[in-house]
Write an enzyme that holds these catalytic residues in place. Sequence first.
Site, PDB file in Angstrom:
ATOM      1  N   THR A   1      66.539  41.484  64.456  1.00 42.12           N
ATOM      2  CA  THR A   1      66.141  40.718  63.377  1.00 42.12           C
ATOM      3  C   THR A   1      64.644  40.394  63.493  1.00 42.12           C
ATOM      4  O   THR A   1      63.846  39.989  62.407  1.00 42.12           O
ATOM      5  CB  THR A   1      66.847  39.425  63.140  1.00 42.12           C
ATOM      6  OG1 THR A   1      66.530  38.704  64.212  1.00 42.12           O
ATOM      7  CG2 THR A   1      68.349  39.489  63.162  1.00 42.12           C
TER       8      THR A   1
ATOM      9  N   HIS B   1      59.994  36.329  59.802  1.00 43.54           N
ATOM     10  CA  HIS B   1      61.298  37.090  60.129  1.00 43.54           C
ATOM     11  C   HIS B   1      62.704  36.758  59.435  1.00 43.54           C
ATOM     12  O   HIS B   1      62.852  35.440  59.276  1.00 43.54           O
ATOM     13  CB  HIS B   1      61.550  36.852  61.718  1.00 43.54           C
ATOM     14  CG  HIS B   1      60.650  37.342  62.760  1.00 43.54           C
ATOM     15  ND1 HIS B   1      60.067  36.459  63.661  1.00 43.54           N
ATOM     16  CD2 HIS B   1      59.820  38.383  62.746  1.00 43.54           C
ATOM     17  CE1 HIS B   1      59.077  37.024  64.236  1.00 43.54           C
ATOM     18  NE2 HIS B   1      58.989  38.373  63.602  1.00 43.54           N
ATOM     19  N   MET B   2      63.030  37.856  58.875  1.00 44.14           N
ATOM     20  CA  MET B   2      64.096  37.511  57.970  1.00 44.14           C
ATOM     21  C   MET B   2      65.584  37.718  58.531  1.00 44.14           C
ATOM     22  O   MET B   2      66.454  38.660  58.315  1.00 44.14           O
ATOM     23  CB  MET B   2      64.063  38.594  56.703  1.00 44.14           C
ATOM     24  CG  MET B   2      62.882  37.910  55.596  1.00 44.14           C
ATOM     25  SD  MET B   2      63.617  36.321  55.066  1.00 44.14           S
ATOM     26  CE  MET B   2      61.900  35.319  55.218  1.00 44.14           C
ATOM     27  N   HIS B   3      65.669  37.005  59.647  1.00 43.37           N
ATOM     28  CA  HIS B   3      67.074  36.947  60.366  1.00 43.37           C
ATOM     29  C   HIS B   3      68.268  36.948  59.583  1.00 43.37           C
ATOM     30  O   HIS B   3      69.167  37.875  59.729  1.00 43.37           O
ATOM     31  CB  HIS B   3      66.959  35.978  61.236  1.00 43.37           C
ATOM     32  CG  HIS B   3      65.913  35.642  62.143  1.00 43.37           C
ATOM     33  ND1 HIS B   3      65.431  36.355  63.289  1.00 43.37           N
ATOM     34  CD2 HIS B   3      65.192  34.491  61.983  1.00 43.37           C
ATOM     35  CE1 HIS B   3      64.307  35.841  63.555  1.00 43.37           C
ATOM     36  NE2 HIS B   3      63.902  34.750  63.128  1.00 43.37           N
ATOM     37  N   ASP B   4      68.579  35.762  58.622  1.00 45.98           N
ATOM     38  CA  ASP B   4      69.733  35.595  57.925  1.00 45.98           C
ATOM     39  C   ASP B   4      70.006  36.735  56.776  1.00 45.98           C
ATOM     40  O   ASP B   4      71.312  37.154  56.795  1.00 45.98           O
ATOM     41  CB  ASP B   4      69.834  34.184  57.794  1.00 45.98           C
ATOM     42  CG  ASP B   4      69.700  33.499  58.960  1.00 45.98           C
ATOM     43  OD1 ASP B   4      69.963  33.834  59.835  1.00 45.98           O
ATOM     44  OD2 ASP B   4      69.574  32.168  58.621  1.00 45.98           O
TER      45      ASP B   4
END
Length: 342
Positions: free
Chosen positions: A194, A260-263
């Site tokens: 991620t 950071h576009m984890h989800d």
Amino acid sequence: MILDVDTGIDDSLALLYLLASPEAQILGIAATAGNVGTAQVAANTLAMLDLGGAGEIEVAAGADGPLAIPLRTTEDTHGPQGLGYAELPVSARALSGRSAARMWAELARAHPGAIGLCTGPLTNLALALRLEPELPRLLGRLVIMGGAFQHPGNTTPTNEWNIHVDPEAAKEVFDAFSAAPPQRRPLVCALDITETIEMRPAHLARLAEAAGSAPVELPAAGQGAAWRSAASNPVLRYLVDAVRFYFDFHHGYDLGYLAHMHDPFAAAVALDPALVTTRPATVDVELAGTITRATTVADWAGMWGRQPNADIAVGTDPAVFFDRLITRVGAYARRLYPEPPA
């Protein structure tokens, strides 16, 4: 799908991505304490459903804190209300009358084969497993955003935020899913993958163009906390104000003007696992280490003599994900809030 969220900035983008995806039917959303407290998570989730023009979707409040330790939240990362610089009207939608854990259990029984997606701490899912131990066999797939394996942590040198908030719950979940058949092992999107999903101001500009929103804005470092988006489309206005806080946070830690576009990435993987290559492993969570507590440990080689209980994402193409995010969310925002004719 059954969602479990701690709605901060990237959870809210994950929700918009799913609302914009016609193949996603959201059965219910569990609100878990994490980025902010449970009540604020629930309020943020309801407000996002309003912004995203969603129909009636059950939102159930979860436990007020982790299974065994005090709650730690992260307003420094997600803003005082969890949505960065953005402010949304309080929703008139009502919360569910059942707990998040009970909702998990009862929806999984009623919809065997449903996909589970967890983008926050695993408290609610651990409690649901106590109510319904068959969850690993009832769910068609479980996607977890959490953990760090061959990658530095983002909360301590070795652990990731969601696992850090409630490591006891994470261990219960991974232990329980050891009973899942191989084709239903959890798919884990950890920091290893991620943190390669880097949103930058240019992505927001592309979203604005896809939505037909004006002006097309490029957030930049140094704009200050008082600056607010003037985007004509409410979805874009929200995204710029929310994500700019995330940009500022990462910039403050010398990570670049990015987020950071984890989800949202985990949400995209839940809908299409082909976005990632995976590797099976046996995952456990350290609970006793003095400096390594809440670390996720993966046995890749079978040294423990235990069967794999997870498929860990080890490769992807971030450009493919961002093209999909921009196309879907941009078009959805345009349909929800069309520009008046000139």
